[in-house]
Design a protein around this motif. Sequence first.
Motif, PDB file in Angstrom:
ATOM      1  N   ALA A 196       0.826  -1.212   0.000  1.00 16.09           N
ATOM      2  CA  ALA A 196       0.000   0.000   0.000  1.00 16.09           C
ATOM      3  C   ALA A 196       0.859   1.261   0.000  1.00 16.09           C
ATOM      4  CB  ALA A 196      -0.923  -0.009   1.225  1.00 16.09           C
ATOM      5  N   LEU A 197       1.935   1.250   0.775  1.00 16.49           N
ATOM      6  CA  LEU A 197       2.778   2.442   0.867  1.00 16.49           C
ATOM      7  C   LEU A 197       3.512   2.722  -0.439  1.00 16.49           C
ATOM      8  CD1 LEU A 197       4.327   2.170   4.438  1.00 16.49           C
ATOM      9  CD2 LEU A 197       2.653   3.840   3.636  1.00 16.49           C
ATOM     10  N   ASN A 198       3.990   1.672  -1.081  1.00 17.76           N
ATOM     11  CA  ASN A 198       4.677   1.886  -2.360  1.00 17.76           C
ATOM     12  C   ASN A 198       3.737   2.480  -3.396  1.00 17.76           C
ATOM     13  OD1 ASN A 198       7.479   1.157  -2.144  1.00 17.76           O
ATOM     14  ND2 ASN A 198       6.819  -0.938  -1.786  1.00 17.76           N
ATOM     15  N   GLU A 199       2.513   1.976  -3.422  1.00 19.76           N
ATOM     16  CA  GLU A 199       1.527   2.503  -4.363  1.00 19.76           C
ATOM     17  C   GLU A 199       1.203   3.961  -4.048  1.00 19.76           C
ATOM     18  OE1 GLU A 199      -3.153   1.674  -5.397  1.00 19.76           O
ATOM     19  OE2 GLU A 199      -1.845  -0.065  -5.094  1.00 19.76           O
ATOM     20  N   ALA A 200       1.021   4.253  -2.761  1.00 18.19           N
ATOM     21  CA  ALA A 200       0.698   5.629  -2.364  1.00 18.19           C
ATOM     22  C   ALA A 200       1.873   6.568  -2.629  1.00 18.19           C
ATOM     23  CB  ALA A 200       0.323   5.659  -0.884  1.00 18.19           C
ATOM     24  N   ALA A 201       3.102   6.083  -2.400  1.00 23.58           N
ATOM     25  CA  ALA A 201       4.282   6.914  -2.630  1.00 23.58           C
ATOM     26  C   ALA A 201       4.440   7.245  -4.108  1.00 23.58           C
ATOM     27  CB  ALA A 201       5.529   6.211  -2.099  1.00 23.58           C
ATOM     28  N   GLU A 202       4.178   6.277  -4.957  1.00 22.50           N
ATOM     29  CA  GLU A 202       4.262   6.534  -6.398  1.00 22.50           C
ATOM     30  C   GLU A 202       3.232   7.579  -6.826  1.00 22.50           C
ATOM     31  OE1 GLU A 202       3.879   2.706  -8.179  1.00 22.50           O
ATOM     32  OE2 GLU A 202       5.867   2.016  -7.493  1.00 22.50           O
ATOM     33  N   LYS A 203       2.029   7.488  -6.270  1.00 25.22           N
ATOM     34  CA  LYS A 203       1.001   8.485  -6.585  1.00 25.22           C
ATOM     35  C   LYS A 203       1.401   9.878  -6.085  1.00 25.22           C
ATOM     36  CE  LYS A 203      -2.987   5.356  -6.704  1.00 25.22           C
ATOM     37  NZ  LYS A 203      -4.263   4.970  -6.043  1.00 25.22           N
ATOM     38  N   ALA A 204       2.220   9.892  -5.014  1.00 27.31           N
ATOM     39  CA  ALA A 204       2.659  11.165  -4.454  1.00 27.31           C
ATOM     40  C   ALA A 204       3.888  11.723  -5.173  1.00 27.31           C
ATOM     41  CB  ALA A 204       2.959  11.001  -2.969  1.00 27.31           C
ATOM     42  N   GLY A 205       4.353  11.012  -6.198  1.00 31.30           N
ATOM     43  CA  GLY A 205       5.467  11.518  -6.994  1.00 31.30           C
ATOM     44  C   GLY A 205       6.804  10.861  -6.739  1.00 31.30           C
ATOM     45  N   PHE A 206       6.842   9.841  -5.860  1.00 35.20           N
ATOM     46  CA  PHE A 206       8.089   9.131  -5.602  1.00 35.20           C
ATOM     47  C   PHE A 206       8.144   7.914  -6.526  1.00 35.20           C
ATOM     48  CE2 PHE A 206       7.128  11.430  -1.721  1.00 35.20           C
ATOM     49  CZ  PHE A 206       8.347  12.020  -1.421  1.00 35.20           C
ATOM     50  N   GLU A 207       8.910   8.026  -7.607  1.00 39.66           N
ATOM     51  CA  GLU A 207       8.892   6.998  -8.652  1.00 39.66           C
ATOM     52  C   GLU A 207       9.355   5.631  -8.148  1.00 39.66           C
ATOM     53  OE1 GLU A 207      11.172   8.395 -11.919  1.00 39.66           O
ATOM     54  OE2 GLU A 207       9.790  10.026 -12.430  1.00 39.66           O
ATOM     55  N   ASP A 208      10.216   5.609  -7.151  1.00 37.95           N
ATOM     56  CA  ASP A 208      10.733   4.346  -6.617  1.00 37.95           C
ATOM     57  C   ASP A 208       9.984   3.891  -5.375  1.00 37.95           C
ATOM     58  OD1 ASP A 208      12.687   4.276  -8.606  1.00 37.95           O
ATOM     59  OD2 ASP A 208      14.047   5.500  -7.411  1.00 37.95           O
ATOM     60  N   GLY A 209       8.734   4.314  -5.240  1.00 41.44           N
ATOM     61  CA  GLY A 209       7.979   3.939  -4.051  1.00 41.44           C
ATOM     62  C   GLY A 209       8.581   4.583  -2.819  1.00 41.44           C
ATOM     63  N   ILE A 210       8.676   3.814  -1.734  1.00 40.34           N
ATOM     64  CA  ILE A 210       9.175   4.396  -0.481  1.00 40.34           C
ATOM     65  C   ILE A 210      10.693   4.330  -0.348  1.00 40.34           C
ATOM     66  CG2 ILE A 210       7.026   3.942   0.755  1.00 40.34           C
ATOM     67  CD1 ILE A 210       8.427   1.553   2.087  1.00 40.34           C
ATOM     68  N   SER A 211      11.380   3.836  -1.354  1.00 38.64           N
ATOM     69  CA  SER A 211      12.828   3.608  -1.251  1.00 38.64           C
ATOM     70  C   SER A 211      13.609   4.843  -0.820  1.00 38.64           C
ATOM     71  CB  SER A 211      13.377   3.116  -2.587  1.00 38.64           C
ATOM     72  OG  SER A 211      12.787   1.890  -2.951  1.00 38.64           O
ATOM     73  N   HIS A 212      13.218   6.019  -1.328  1.00 37.61           N
ATOM     74  CA  HIS A 212      13.977   7.232  -1.033  1.00 37.61           C
ATOM     75  C   HIS A 212      13.189   8.244  -0.205  1.00 37.61           C
ATOM     76  CE1 HIS A 212      15.907   5.674  -4.823  1.00 37.61           C
ATOM     77  NE2 HIS A 212      16.932   5.742  -3.992  1.00 37.61           N
ATOM     78  N   VAL A 213      12.066   7.811   0.326  1.00 37.27           N
ATOM     79  CA  VAL A 213      11.249   8.745   1.121  1.00 37.27           C
ATOM     80  C   VAL A 213      11.969   9.118   2.410  1.00 37.27           C
ATOM     81  CG1 VAL A 213       9.096   9.019   2.404  1.00 37.27           C
ATOM     82  CG2 VAL A 213       9.058   7.985   0.136  1.00 37.27           C
ATOM     83  N   GLU A 214      12.631   8.154   3.059  1.00 37.11           N
ATOM     84  CA  GLU A 214      13.306   8.438   4.334  1.00 37.11           C
ATOM     85  C   GLU A 214      14.361   9.521   4.173  1.00 37.11           C
ATOM     86  OE1 GLU A 214      14.195   8.264   8.384  1.00 37.11           O
ATOM     87  OE2 GLU A 214      12.530   7.303   7.314  1.00 37.11           O
ATOM     88  N   SER A 215      15.202   9.387   3.153  1.00 33.61           N
ATOM     89  CA  SER A 215      16.253  10.397   2.957  1.00 33.61           C
ATOM     90  C   SER A 215      15.646  11.756   2.623  1.00 33.61           C
ATOM     91  CB  SER A 215      17.218   9.949   1.857  1.00 33.61           C
ATOM     92  OG  SER A 215      16.539   9.745   0.624  1.00 33.61           O
ATOM     93  N   ALA A 216      14.573  11.754   1.832  1.00 33.45           N
ATOM     94  CA  ALA A 216      13.906  13.015   1.500  1.00 33.45           C
ATOM     95  C   ALA A 216      13.269  13.628   2.748  1.00 33.45           C
ATOM     96  CB  ALA A 216      12.850  12.781   0.423  1.00 33.45           C
ATOM     97  N   PHE A 217      12.707  12.799   3.596  1.00 36.92           N
ATOM     98  CA  PHE A 217      12.113  13.272   4.856  1.00 36.92           C
ATOM     99  C   PHE A 217      13.182  13.894   5.741  1.00 36.92           C
ATOM    100  CE2 PHE A 217      10.898  12.586   9.293  1.00 36.92           C
ATOM    101  CZ  PHE A 217       9.607  13.092   9.328  1.00 36.92           C
TER     102      PHE A 217
END
Length: 311
Positions: A196-217
Amino acid sequence: MSEPQRRTYVGVDIGGTRTRMAIVDDLGRVLADRDDATPAGNFGEDLVTWLDATYHLLLGETDSYPNPEAIGVGVPGILEPARTAVVRAVNLPFIEGLPLQDRLVERTGLKTFLDSDAVSAGWGEFCARDRQQKRFGYLTIGTGVGGTVILGGEIMRHAHNTAGHIGHLICDTDADAPLCSCGTRGCLEAIVSGVALNEAAEKAGFEDGISHVESAFQDGEPSAIDFVNGVARSLSFGLIDLAHLYALDILVAGGGVVQVLPSLVRTAGQIAAESGSTLVSDSMRVELCALGQYAGVVGAALLAAEHVHPR
């Protein structure tokens, strides 16, 4: 003086994506391990073949230790009452009905014990903290979401193995809430699982899902902060529910998602602490898992040890 030889056990953590096997001593130390993509063919027999081959491979790497006394297996899904086979596994349907306990006994000659993957990982984390917590909760967030509660050293066992599924606590009551694989809308698993998170992250503009969300956060990117805060609020509802149900001293979170996105748990813990609920104890701690990717195999092995040598 040399250290006395420890008893050893095999721990298996069967996941929706990957499966790990380890030989573990009775102190919870991993002596050797392997992991691979979960073999999915031939009605589960490919998985049995991989487990058998990997067991014998690991034996060769630990021949200076005593041979393992038993196997513990953590499996995702609902076990039949005797815990010898899986009745329902949404993420791994090919193991449903597979007599996994019997197959492993046939292949290895070792006593084999099955439990849920969440129970196994929770037990591993409980043991890693010297079994000291009176009211201990564990939440695993990976391909799916699960958990377990250990009160006074005893694992909470719910009716018919069809209750106590933490991942299916409702945390979104909107009519258009995400549909869960269990058939209900708004479950914790439908919102904060890896899928679910990978799908939501992609919709939010993160092409690689949650892979790089932590560093961006961590870098303070507004899109990442908004994403984490949004899903953390949903997760916090689950944390609050668990606190209300069990008055926990500590809630530990682990699983693949937690390893990739630890800020999700930290943020959810902060939201839960600030919820204003008088039933959420000020002393309840929300922590990340200590054993990381080894929680499942260590816990499964130590549960097998409990069966063979009860404390």
